[in-house]
Write a protein that holds these residues in place. Sequence first.
Motif, PDB file in Angstrom:
ATOM      1  N   ASP A  59       0.859  -1.188   0.000  1.00  0.00           N
ATOM      2  CA  ASP A  59       0.000   0.000   0.000  1.00  0.00           C
ATOM      3  C   ASP A  59       0.892   1.234   0.000  1.00  0.00           C
ATOM      4  O   ASP A  59       0.841   2.061   0.897  1.00  0.00           O
ATOM      5  N   ASP A  60       1.751   1.338  -1.013  1.00  0.00           N
ATOM      6  CA  ASP A  60       2.733   2.401  -1.044  1.00  0.00           C
ATOM      7  C   ASP A  60       2.124   3.709  -1.522  1.00  0.00           C
ATOM      8  O   ASP A  60       1.038   3.746  -2.089  1.00  0.00           O
ATOM      9  N   ASP A  61       2.859   4.806  -1.283  1.00  0.00           N
ATOM     10  CA  ASP A  61       2.402   6.114  -1.729  1.00  0.00           C
ATOM     11  C   ASP A  61       2.601   6.246  -3.237  1.00  0.00           C
ATOM     12  O   ASP A  61       3.559   5.708  -3.789  1.00  0.00           O
ATOM     13  N   PRO A  62       1.732   6.988  -3.894  1.00  0.00           N
ATOM     14  CA  PRO A  62       1.912   7.194  -5.332  1.00  0.00           C
ATOM     15  C   PRO A  62       3.125   8.082  -5.606  1.00  0.00           C
ATOM     16  O   PRO A  62       3.584   8.836  -4.741  1.00  0.00           O
ATOM     17  N   THR A  63       3.656   7.991  -6.814  1.00  0.00           N
ATOM     18  CA  THR A  63       4.781   8.830  -7.228  1.00  0.00           C
ATOM     19  C   THR A  63       4.371  10.298  -7.180  1.00  0.00           C
ATOM     20  O   THR A  63       3.315  10.667  -7.708  1.00  0.00           O
ATOM     21  N   PRO A  64       5.169  11.168  -6.553  1.00  0.00           N
ATOM     22  CA  PRO A  64       4.783  12.579  -6.428  1.00  0.00           C
ATOM     23  C   PRO A  64       4.712  13.280  -7.794  1.00  0.00           C
ATOM     24  O   PRO A  64       5.567  13.047  -8.650  1.00  0.00           O
ATOM     25  N   PRO A  65       3.733  14.144  -7.986  1.00  0.00           N
ATOM     26  CA  PRO A  65       3.678  14.937  -9.216  1.00  0.00           C
ATOM     27  C   PRO A  65       4.608  16.143  -9.121  1.00  0.00           C
ATOM     28  O   PRO A  65       4.985  16.565  -8.030  1.00  0.00           O
ATOM     29  N   GLN A  66       4.972  16.682 -10.282  1.00  0.00           N
ATOM     30  CA  GLN A  66       5.714  17.923 -10.347  1.00  0.00           C
ATOM     31  C   GLN A  66       5.218  18.736 -11.542  1.00  0.00           C
ATOM     32  O   GLN A  66       4.523  18.227 -12.422  1.00  0.00           O
ATOM     33  N   PRO A 168      -6.285   9.447 -15.024  1.00  0.00           N
ATOM     34  CA  PRO A 168      -5.635  10.758 -15.018  1.00  0.00           C
ATOM     35  C   PRO A 168      -4.136  10.656 -15.324  1.00  0.00           C
ATOM     36  O   PRO A 168      -3.501   9.622 -15.108  1.00  0.00           O
ATOM     37  N   ILE A 169      -3.567  11.750 -15.798  1.00  0.00           N
ATOM     38  CA  ILE A 169      -2.148  11.807 -16.152  1.00  0.00           C
ATOM     39  C   ILE A 169      -1.324  12.247 -14.942  1.00  0.00           C
ATOM     40  O   ILE A 169      -1.662  13.210 -14.262  1.00  0.00           O
ATOM     41  N   LEU A 170      -0.243  11.539 -14.690  1.00  0.00           N
ATOM     42  CA  LEU A 170       0.756  11.964 -13.714  1.00  0.00           C
ATOM     43  C   LEU A 170       1.865  12.689 -14.470  1.00  0.00           C
ATOM     44  O   LEU A 170       2.504  12.110 -15.351  1.00  0.00           O
ATOM     45  N   THR A 171       2.094  13.951 -14.132  1.00  0.00           N
ATOM     46  CA  THR A 171       3.207  14.712 -14.698  1.00  0.00           C
ATOM     47  C   THR A 171       4.249  14.884 -13.610  1.00  0.00           C
ATOM     48  O   THR A 171       3.933  15.348 -12.500  1.00  0.00           O
ATOM     49  N   THR A 172       5.492  14.498 -13.894  1.00  0.00           N
ATOM     50  CA  THR A 172       6.528  14.582 -12.868  1.00  0.00           C
ATOM     51  C   THR A 172       7.895  14.713 -13.511  1.00  0.00           C
ATOM     52  O   THR A 172       8.022  14.855 -14.734  1.00  0.00           O
ATOM     53  N   GLN A 173       8.948  14.690 -12.683  1.00  0.00           N
ATOM     54  CA  GLN A 173      10.323  14.804 -13.155  1.00  0.00           C
ATOM     55  C   GLN A 173      11.193  13.807 -12.398  1.00  0.00           C
ATOM     56  O   GLN A 173      10.939  13.530 -11.218  1.00  0.00           O
ATOM     57  N   LEU A 174      12.212  13.286 -13.062  1.00  0.00           N
ATOM     58  CA  LEU A 174      13.127  12.326 -12.456  1.00  0.00           C
ATOM     59  C   LEU A 174      14.498  12.969 -12.276  1.00  0.00           C
ATOM     60  O   LEU A 174      14.963  13.720 -13.136  1.00  0.00           O
ATOM     61  N   TYR A 175      15.163  12.615 -11.158  1.00  0.00           N
ATOM     62  CA  TYR A 175      16.419  13.270 -10.803  1.00  0.00           C
ATOM     63  C   TYR A 175      17.563  12.266 -10.656  1.00  0.00           C
ATOM     64  O   TYR A 175      17.348  11.067 -10.466  1.00  0.00           O
ATOM     65  N   PHE A 176      18.781  12.804 -10.700  1.00  0.00           N
ATOM     66  CA  PHE A 176      20.002  12.017 -10.615  1.00  0.00           C
ATOM     67  C   PHE A 176      20.632  12.184  -9.229  1.00  0.00           C
ATOM     68  O   PHE A 176      20.738  13.305  -8.737  1.00  0.00           O
ATOM     69  N   PRO A 177      21.074  11.107  -8.603  1.00  0.00           N
ATOM     70  CA  PRO A 177      21.708  11.227  -7.285  1.00  0.00           C
ATOM     71  C   PRO A 177      23.092  11.858  -7.399  1.00  0.00           C
ATOM     72  O   PRO A 177      23.772  11.755  -8.414  1.00  0.00           O
TER      73      PRO A 177
END
Length: 214
Positions: A59-66, A168-177
């Motif tokens: 029951d994880d949290d959804p990916t955050p939108p951005q 619905p559409i999830l709009t987000t961004q992915l980052y580099f460590p």
Amino acid sequence: MAEDEQEPGGISRKSFITAVGVGALALPAAVSAATPAEARTRPQAPRQLTPTPKCDDGDDDPTPPQMEGPYFKPGSPERTNLVTSGMPGTRLSLTGIVYSLSCAPVGRALLDFWQADYYGRYDNVTYTLRGHQYTDAAGRFSLQTIVPGLYPGRTRHIHVKVQAPNQPILTTQLYFPGEPRNSSDPLYDPELLMKVSTAPTGRTARFDFVLQVP
């Protein structure tokens, strides 16, 4: 106590002292050291696995939108490889799975990627470094691209829209460590970090999306 009086266990005091003095007193079988063979056959404690980025508890949290930002362009071509001949930049292979909130893989989910080029520029005329694709029946996707360049005010990132069929559409961004600008970019979110490693031909990255669908 007399010198030959019995110690607990039926051993005389003289025998007990003599045995201890020469280190010859055998340990009871119950506490004797195990042989190497016995140690190998003893059951081992189960190894604790690191939870995957998705659904570690069912029951994880959804990916955050951005925010979408100013450079999205609809109508990108369907393709999994955004790299063209002679394109500068470090090659990046991004893979992952799209899941629902119940940890079920989402087949035929749409992913639309866009990003800056090696010099930190977006192509707003054609569709360089833009493309969409669909997950397979197991929710998997794979993208061949480059590590995006930097431009003022932002750390390295990749834009993406993700949509389960008829949802619905999830709009987000992915980052580099490990990017120095992560700490100064106001949009940076550590929950959107990809797992990145170095490969012989460039870099590999992994990110699993959790959509807010049942």
